[in-house]
Design an enzyme around this catalytic site. Structure first.
Site, PDB file in Angstrom:
ATOM      1  N   ASP A  48       2.141   5.715   2.371  1.00 43.15           N
ATOM      2  CA  ASP A  48       1.543   4.976   1.246  1.00 43.15           C
ATOM      3  C   ASP A  48       0.657   3.841   1.749  1.00 43.15           C
ATOM      4  O   ASP A  48       0.751   2.711   1.270  1.00 43.15           O
ATOM      5  CB  ASP A  48       2.637   4.443   0.323  1.00 43.15           C
ATOM      6  CG  ASP A  48       2.108   4.081  -1.066  1.00 43.15           C
ATOM      7  OD1 ASP A  48       1.050   4.615  -1.458  1.00 43.15           O
ATOM      8  OD2 ASP A  48       2.747   3.277  -1.760  1.00 43.15           O
ATOM      9  N   ASP A  74      11.117  12.860  14.567  1.00 42.90           N
ATOM     10  CA  ASP A  74      11.220  12.812  16.021  1.00 42.90           C
ATOM     11  C   ASP A  74       9.902  13.263  16.637  1.00 42.90           C
ATOM     12  O   ASP A  74       9.249  14.199  16.153  1.00 42.90           O
ATOM     13  CB  ASP A  74      12.343  13.727  16.520  1.00 42.90           C
ATOM     14  CG  ASP A  74      13.719  13.189  16.183  1.00 42.90           C
ATOM     15  OD1 ASP A  74      13.842  11.963  16.009  1.00 42.90           O
ATOM     16  OD2 ASP A  74      14.675  13.990  16.083  1.00 42.90           O
TER      17      ASP A  74
END
Length: 231
Positions: A48, A74
């Site tokens: 965002d 990851d």
């Protein structure tokens, strides 16, 4: 953060944010995103990035805030499909289609913010549209004309053109053609040549899930993201 959010300076306040401060903010945001994507123990996808989430301290140093939608991935792993979240005008087209946030989709959002910093107009401005308007001027070699008129020409022309081109590059409709945030930083620091972009804004015609998280940086992958010229 005593100076509030970036959007309040670009769109709401009567005082004009100087070009020196704007370029500093753009570079600071890029550095923060580089840390999130590559330097922490996991890759942080913000999801965002927008001007209202960029907070400014007393020296107009940028701090990226609001990590409520952020996701951890990851390094070397694929992003997972999630419920679509973000803000209209800042979301990458492939993210809207696939629901998979990625480093490329964050870079797209950064590109939109970079163009807002240059132009002083919101990404969903009904009169000018999004990056297509800037891209048209770029194709006509008049991109500098997109500069925020509130600056009254008081800006470094080389930096303005650089940030606009980096913004278009990052907001490329085809995620494979976007730079990594590290490449964007190199461009903003004049450490690497800027790309030669198409004269007209490309139109993405097909999307496959982004695969770049399997690599440490740069736009990559051999699947999906075919484009054709819009004119």
């Amino acid at each position: 953060m005593p100076k509030g959010s970036l959007d309040s300076h670009l769109f709401k306040e009567q005082s004009v944010l100087t070009w020196e401060a704007r370029y500093k903010i753009a570079r600071g945001l890029a550095s923060g995103l580089f840390y999130l994507h590559q330097q922490w123990e996991q890759c942080v996808l913000h999801r965002d990035i927008k001007s209202s989430n960029i907070m400014l301290d007393a020296n107009f140093s940028a701090k990226l805030g609001d990590f409520g939608l952020a996701r951890l991935v990851d390094h070397g792993q694929e992003p997972q499909t999630t419920a679509l979240a973000g803000t209209l005008g800042y979301m990458a087209p492939e993210y809207v289609v696939t629901g998979k946030a990625s480093k490329e989709s964050d870079v797209y959002s950064f590109g939109i913010v970079a163009l807002e910093i240059c132009c002083g107009r919101k990404s969903i401005d009904p009169k000018f549209g999004s990056s297509k308007w800037v891209w048209e001027l770029y194709g006509e070699e008049r991109v500098i004309e997109a500069a925020d008129p509130k600056l009254c020409g008081d800006f470094d022309g080389q930096q303005m053109e650089c940030l606009m081109i980096v913004g278009l590059w990052c907001a490329h409709p085809d995620y494979k053609m976007r730079p990594s945030i590290q490449q964007a930083i190199q461009g903003l620091n004049f450490e690497a040549p800027l790309p030669n972009l198409p004269s007209k804004m490309p139109v993405a015609t097909y999307f496959a899930p982004p695969r770049s998280l399997s690599k440490s940086g740069g736009a990559s992958g051999s699947q999906g993201g075919q484009t054709e010229s819009s004119g």
